[in-house]
Design an enzyme around this catalytic site. Structure first.
Site, mmCIF file in Angstrom:
data_model
loop_
_atom_site.group_PDB
_atom_site.id
_atom_site.type_symbol
_atom_site.label_atom_id
_atom_site.label_comp_id
_atom_site.label_asym_id
_atom_site.label_seq_id
_atom_site.Cartn_x
_atom_site.Cartn_y
_atom_site.Cartn_z
ATOM 1 N N GLU A 190 0.172 54.222 -19.725
ATOM 2 C CA GLU A 190 -1.005 54.274 -18.840
ATOM 3 C C GLU A 190 -1.887 53.050 -18.978
ATOM 4 O OE1 GLU A 190 -2.931 57.881 -19.912
ATOM 5 O OE2 GLU A 190 -1.825 59.026 -18.405
ATOM 6 N N GLN A 192 -2.505 49.167 -21.550
ATOM 7 C CA GLN A 192 -2.014 48.288 -22.598
ATOM 8 C C GLN A 192 -2.227 48.966 -23.954
ATOM 9 O OE1 GLN A 192 -3.875 44.417 -23.216
ATOM 10 N NE2 GLN A 192 -1.836 43.539 -23.038
ATOM 11 N N ASP A 216 9.219 41.807 -22.076
ATOM 12 C CA ASP A 216 9.191 41.699 -23.535
ATOM 13 C C ASP A 216 7.892 42.241 -24.129
ATOM 14 O OD1 ASP A 216 11.732 40.283 -23.769
ATOM 15 O OD2 ASP A 216 10.705 38.680 -22.698
ATOM 16 N N ASP A 536 5.548 36.152 -28.419
ATOM 17 C CA ASP A 536 6.378 36.986 -27.531
ATOM 18 C C ASP A 536 5.771 37.068 -26.129
ATOM 19 O OD1 ASP A 536 7.766 37.307 -29.842
ATOM 20 O OD2 ASP A 536 7.435 39.451 -30.060
HETATM 21 P P1 ADP Z 1 6.036 41.531 -17.759
HETATM 22 O O1 ADP Z 1 7.324 40.910 -18.223
HETATM 23 O O2 ADP Z 1 6.084 41.834 -16.314
HETATM 24 O O3 ADP Z 1 4.882 40.720 -18.194
HETATM 25 P P2 ADP Z 1 5.493 43.293 -19.999
HETATM 26 O O4 ADP Z 1 6.327 44.404 -20.515
HETATM 27 O O5 ADP Z 1 5.524 42.038 -20.778
HETATM 28 O O6 ADP Z 1 5.944 42.975 -18.490
HETATM 29 O O7 ADP Z 1 4.027 43.850 -19.849
HETATM 30 C C1 ADP Z 1 2.938 43.039 -19.515
HETATM 31 C C2 ADP Z 1 1.715 43.503 -20.263
HETATM 32 O O8 ADP Z 1 1.337 44.799 -19.866
HETATM 33 C C3 ADP Z 1 1.914 43.594 -21.763
HETATM 34 O O9 ADP Z 1 0.817 42.963 -22.374
HETATM 35 C C4 ADP Z 1 1.872 45.078 -22.066
HETATM 36 O O10 ADP Z 1 1.347 45.313 -23.348
HETATM 37 C C5 ADP Z 1 0.964 45.588 -20.994
HETATM 38 N N1 ADP Z 1 1.113 46.998 -20.603
HETATM 39 C C6 ADP Z 1 2.001 47.922 -21.010
HETATM 40 N N2 ADP Z 1 1.831 49.093 -20.356
HETATM 41 C C7 ADP Z 1 0.777 48.899 -19.501
HETATM 42 C C8 ADP Z 1 0.112 49.724 -18.542
HETATM 43 N N3 ADP Z 1 0.498 50.979 -18.308
HETATM 44 N N4 ADP Z 1 -0.896 49.171 -17.843
HETATM 45 C C9 ADP Z 1 -1.270 47.908 -18.042
HETATM 46 N N5 ADP Z 1 -0.685 47.076 -18.925
HETATM 47 C C10 ADP Z 1 0.336 47.562 -19.652
HETATM 48 MG MG MG Z 2 5.576 39.788 -20.693
#
Ligand code: ADP
Ligand code: MG
Length: 559
Positions: A190, A192, A216, A536
């Site tokens: 939901e 970060q 990642d 990362d």
């Molecule tokens: P992308 O490769 O598209 O950047 P990521 O898995 O790296 O996808 O996620 C991008 C960011 O979103 C990360 O910092 C992650 O921690 C955060 N994140 C994870 N779940 C959610 C969420 N439900 N809403 C907003 N941000 C999120």
């Molecule tokens: Mg990313």
């Protein structure tokens, strides 16, 4: 249509082979079509029985099979269906990619539906068994197999990539997991750090694998959540999996590459990673322990970047909707405003054996205890309040064949008690690193240059789906692959490097500004007032930073 014969081949049995079957079955959809089907230890061979000369034999390699299921038909017959994902020529374009092939047979020799079903089950069981025994072997990598059934938690970031991770999951992975009899629970994040909080508090005895469907960034959350636990030593051994659904899918691309498959992108890469998950091979994954100036410590599985690469990664977030191509767009934009970053760089070359730790260094590391409790800057502060725990109820419970995850109230019972002060274990020791305020040891190399265009420490083969940065890297080579580009490189030369990286040929460009070293530890001290450092792909606090490798600390589902 009836099955005429189905019996173990006696000559094979004499030779000590088991699980070899032969039978004749009708096509699932057309009773007129009949096949002779044989199962050996390595293949399911299907040949059409026909009076015409067309008696083409097709052999399906069991190493491509994810599962086989049996079920009853509308009449007295039964069916068994085997699911294969062989490498096949792409439609409309060159090269090979995994594609789904299903083989379904009708079993109806008896009037009794139960007898037919039992026969279909016998075949399905034998095919599953033989496929599982035929696990791919990776030379030099000590792989194990996931427990069966593998109780899998799949965490999806619905906003990753083009915002389609959930649709990609239901469109490409869900059916495959059903075919492979993998019971899973889907958790939609939901916000970060939701995944980070969840794995930090989960009862891990309930899970055989933690898988993320995102970029990642979500795996970074999971790994750090596991390392924040008091039982981190066991927790970090939970097999981890990745299904690419983000715009930065470097680990997925690396894993696909390690499986010795030809390059794949987008849905093909996703299918490849789904296939690996179904096959359930697990191997070691190196982690890198990263220390920031504030005393915070993070665990990283992919990269530490400063300068050009970090800027491109973060600036290109605004092009997230275009998917993986965002890095190319970001590179072109950044090239236009190419800048130089000042700082000091030092590293422990891989060939150097680590010196025994001095008392001084030990004392230093005690003075700078790694802080596992605080999140990195830019991350929402962890909050495992009851309110937030309640929000875990948004998970979709899916039970495939087994009724293990139907009760949403187990969200609460799945949570570990918050504190277990009695059996607290210490966090991993970084024996190669002095305190950040101490000089680096004598056996480190200090780079003369202080003007850089980029510094990139990477521990997987790919930095992005189409950036094959370290041709020789493996998931557990125990190495940090350190690249840096010094000031003075022209824009065209830098662009050439990144374009060459698509084929992994950048090191052959002969660029005098590009340096590559294999190291075990690295320290970076930026002196430029402003800049960006990513771990990362996630922004961390800007300032002095150092890191060291921990070979094989985690476990990864791989091919
Ligand atoms: P992308 O490769 O598209 O950047 P990521 O898995 O790296 O996808 O996620 C991008 C960011 O979103 C990360 O910092 C992650 O921690 C955060 N994140 C994870 N779940 C959610 C969420 N439900 N809403 C907003 N941000 C999120
Ligand atoms: Mg990313």
């Amino acid at each position: 249509m009836e099955k005429d014969a189905s019996a173990p081949d006696p000559s094979r049995q004499r030779n000590g082979f088991s699980g070899v079957l032969y039978g004749e079955f009708a096509d699932a959809l057309n009773d007129e079509l009949r096949y002779s089907v044989s199962l050996t230890e390595s293949a399911l061979t299907v040949q059409r029985i026909s009076s015409s000369p067309d008696r083409t034999k097709v052999a399906f390699n069991l190493s491509d099979c994810v599962g086989c299921r049996s079920h009853t038909g509308p009449d007295t017959s039964a069916y068994f269906t085997a699911y294969f994902y062989p490498m096949k020529r792409r439609w409309m374009s060159a090269g090979l990619a995994r594609q789904r092939v299903e083989q379904c047979f009708r079993v109806a020799p008896a009037q009794d539906p139960l007898v037919n079903l039992r026969e279909a089950e016998r075949w399905a069981h034998a095919i599953r068994d033989a496929s599982e025994r035929l696990a791919p072997r990776r030379d030099g990598v000590a792989c194990t197999k996931l427990r069966r059934p593998c109780r899998t938690m799949i965490l999806v970031n619905p906003h990753s990539g083009r915002g389609q991770a959930l649709q990609l999951f239901t469109g490409h992975i869900q059916a495959m997991l059903t075919e492979a009899d993998v019971p899973y629970t889907l958790v939609i994040t939901e916000h970060q750090n939701h995944a980070r909080e969840l794995v930090r508090n989960a009862d891990l005895s309930q899970w055989d694998a933690l898988v993320i469907m995102s970029g990642d960034g979500l795996l970074f959350e999971v790994i750090n959540g596991l390392m924040e636990r008091e039982d981190w030593q066991q927790a970090i051994k939970t097999p981890l999996g990745i299904l690419p659904g983000g715009s930065g899918n470097a680990l997925a691309a690396s894993l696909h590459h390690y499986s010795q498959s030809p390059p794949a992108w987008n849905e093909e890469l996703l299918l490849s990673c789904g296939f690996m998950l179904c096959k359930g091979l697990v191997g070691p994954l190196d982690l890198v322990s990263v220390h920031l100036a504030s005393g915070q410590r993070l665990f990283s599985f992919l990269s530490l970047a400063w300068g050009f690469v970090a800027d491109v990664d973060i600036e290109s977030e605004k092009y997230r909707h275009v998917g993986a191509i965002r890095f190319l767009m970001g590179t072109l934009v950044r090239l236009a405003s190419l800048r130089v970053y000042q700082g000091r760089l030092a590293y422990l070359p891989a060939k150097e054996e680590p010196k025994p730790q001095t008392e001084n260094a030990k004392a230093t590391s005690t003075r700078h205890p790694p802080s596992l409790s605080s999140p990195p800057p830019g991350h929402v502060a962890p909050d495992a309040s009851p309110k937030q725990r309640g929000s875990l109820n948004n998970r979709i419970d899916t039970n495939l064949n087994q009724n293990s995850f139907t009760n949403t109230s187990d969200v609460i019972t799945n949570m570990r008690p918050e504190t277990q002060s009695n059996n607290k274990t210490t966090s991993p020791v970084d024996s190669l690193l002095p305190g950040l305020d101490q000089p680096v040891p004598d056996n480190w190399t200090v780079v003369n240059e202080e003007d850089f265009v980029l510094v990139l420490a990477i521990y997987q083969s790919h930095l992005a789906e189409d950036l094959w940065t370290v041709p020789g890297a493996t998931a557990d080579d125990g190495l940090i692959h350190l690249f840096y580009v010094t000031a003075g490189i022209s824009r065209p030369a830098l662009l050439r490097l990144f374009l060459a990286m698509e084929k992994g040929s950048h090191l052959a460009c002969g660029c005098p500004h590009l340096v590559y070293e294999k190291v075990r530890a690295v320290r970076l001290e930026p002196t430029s007032q402003q800049g960006m450092i990513t771990v990362d792909g996630e922004v961390v606090e800007y300032g002095p930073i150092q890191a060291q490798i921990h070979p094989g600390m985690a476990n990864l589902i791989r091919g």
